[in-house]
Enzyme design. Structure first.
Site, PDB file in Angstrom:
ATOM      1  N   PHE A  80       0.555  10.012 -10.571  1.00  0.00           N
ATOM      2  CA  PHE A  80      -0.350   9.118 -11.292  1.00  0.00           C
ATOM      3  C   PHE A  80      -0.171   7.675 -10.821  1.00  0.00           C
ATOM      4  O   PHE A  80      -1.141   6.976 -10.527  1.00  0.00           O
ATOM      5  CB  PHE A  80      -0.095   9.218 -12.803  1.00  0.00           C
ATOM      6  CG  PHE A  80      -0.881   8.227 -13.600  1.00  0.00           C
ATOM      7  CD1 PHE A  80      -2.176   8.502 -13.993  1.00  0.00           C
ATOM      8  CD2 PHE A  80      -0.333   6.998 -13.943  1.00  0.00           C
ATOM      9  CE1 PHE A  80      -2.918   7.566 -14.716  1.00  0.00           C
ATOM     10  CE2 PHE A  80      -1.062   6.064 -14.665  1.00  0.00           C
ATOM     11  CZ  PHE A  80      -2.359   6.352 -15.048  1.00  0.00           C
ATOM     12  N   ILE A  83      -1.328   7.296  -6.983  1.00  0.00           N
ATOM     13  CA  ILE A  83      -2.771   7.438  -6.746  1.00  0.00           C
ATOM     14  C   ILE A  83      -3.573   6.332  -7.428  1.00  0.00           C
ATOM     15  O   ILE A  83      -4.480   5.761  -6.840  1.00  0.00           O
ATOM     16  CB  ILE A  83      -3.262   8.824  -7.222  1.00  0.00           C
ATOM     17  CG1 ILE A  83      -2.761   9.902  -6.273  1.00  0.00           C
ATOM     18  CG2 ILE A  83      -4.775   8.875  -7.335  1.00  0.00           C
ATOM     19  CD1 ILE A  83      -3.046  11.311  -6.742  1.00  0.00           C
ATOM     20  N   ASN A  84      -3.244   6.006  -8.669  1.00  0.00           N
ATOM     21  CA  ASN A  84      -4.053   5.076  -9.443  1.00  0.00           C
ATOM     22  C   ASN A  84      -3.706   3.607  -9.233  1.00  0.00           C
ATOM     23  O   ASN A  84      -4.573   2.746  -9.378  1.00  0.00           O
ATOM     24  CB  ASN A  84      -3.969   5.409 -10.932  1.00  0.00           C
ATOM     25  CG  ASN A  84      -4.634   6.738 -11.237  1.00  0.00           C
ATOM     26  OD1 ASN A  84      -5.829   6.886 -11.092  1.00  0.00           O
ATOM     27  ND2 ASN A  84      -3.828   7.712 -11.626  1.00  0.00           N
ATOM     28  N   PHE A  85      -2.440   3.326  -8.884  1.00  0.00           N
ATOM     29  CA  PHE A  85      -2.025   1.928  -8.801  1.00  0.00           C
ATOM     30  C   PHE A  85      -1.248   1.595  -7.534  1.00  0.00           C
ATOM     31  O   PHE A  85      -0.818   0.460  -7.369  1.00  0.00           O
ATOM     32  CB  PHE A  85      -1.205   1.537 -10.042  1.00  0.00           C
ATOM     33  CG  PHE A  85      -1.999   1.652 -11.307  1.00  0.00           C
ATOM     34  CD1 PHE A  85      -2.943   0.693 -11.648  1.00  0.00           C
ATOM     35  CD2 PHE A  85      -1.839   2.745 -12.145  1.00  0.00           C
ATOM     36  CE1 PHE A  85      -3.699   0.811 -12.808  1.00  0.00           C
ATOM     37  CE2 PHE A  85      -2.588   2.869 -13.310  1.00  0.00           C
ATOM     38  CZ  PHE A  85      -3.524   1.898 -13.633  1.00  0.00           C
TER      39      PHE A  85
END
Length: 162
Positions: A80, A83-85
């Site tokens: 998470f 991928i997101n930050f």
């Protein structure tokens, strides 16, 4: 006990030697993936990138004590964050930051008062503690203080190693 004596594991279950951070400024943050403040990961990563060559790192410490907002496994949390930050700063194992099972790291950190003079329990995800290069906890910022706020940036710049 010194901050550098505390034992904690990385998110991938390897030991994290906090003594290796001696001489650096460190922003320790209790983090969560499903929180309204989760977008702060972006600002934390930018701070890490901006100051890492000057002896600074962010240390993210996942915690599931506030509304069950960090329910994932270590692999899910790592994926998470990546991928997101695009998180590149170190993340630790998931720990308790309050209560009878409070991790020793947070036993030390929570003794530090915030700008209003309040010490004690963490109130929510994304509280931030700035540790100076010698291990002294120099500032505490509550959840709503954005990582790239003037207050946080000024405090970081004041303790960066020369």
């Amino acid at each position: 006990m010194s901050l550098y004596d505390v034992q904690i594991r990385r998110l991938d279950d390897r030991p994290l030697d906090l003594a290796a951070l001696k001489g650096q400024a460190v922003l320790v943050v209790n983090v969560a993936s499903e929180c309204g403040f989760t977008p702060q990961y972006a600002g934390l990563e930018r701070l890490h990138e901006r100051y890492q060559e000057r002896g600074f790192t962010v240390l993210g410490v996942p915690c599931n004590q506030f509304g069950g907002q960090e329910p994932g496994t270590a692999d899910e949390i790592a994926t998470f964050c990546s991928i997101n930050f695009g998180v590149t700063f170190p993340l630790t194992e998931k720990v308790d930051v309050n209560g009878p099972a409070r991790h020793p790291l947070f036993q030390l950190l929570t003794e530090t008062p915030d700008r209003k003079g309040e010490a004690g329990d963490i109130k929510w995800n994304f509280e931030k503690f700035l540790v100076a290069p010698g291990g002294q906890i120099s500032a505490r910022f509550r959840t709503r203080t954005e990582p790239e706020s003037e207050a946080v940036v000024t405090a970081i710049e004041a303790v960066l190693p020369s």
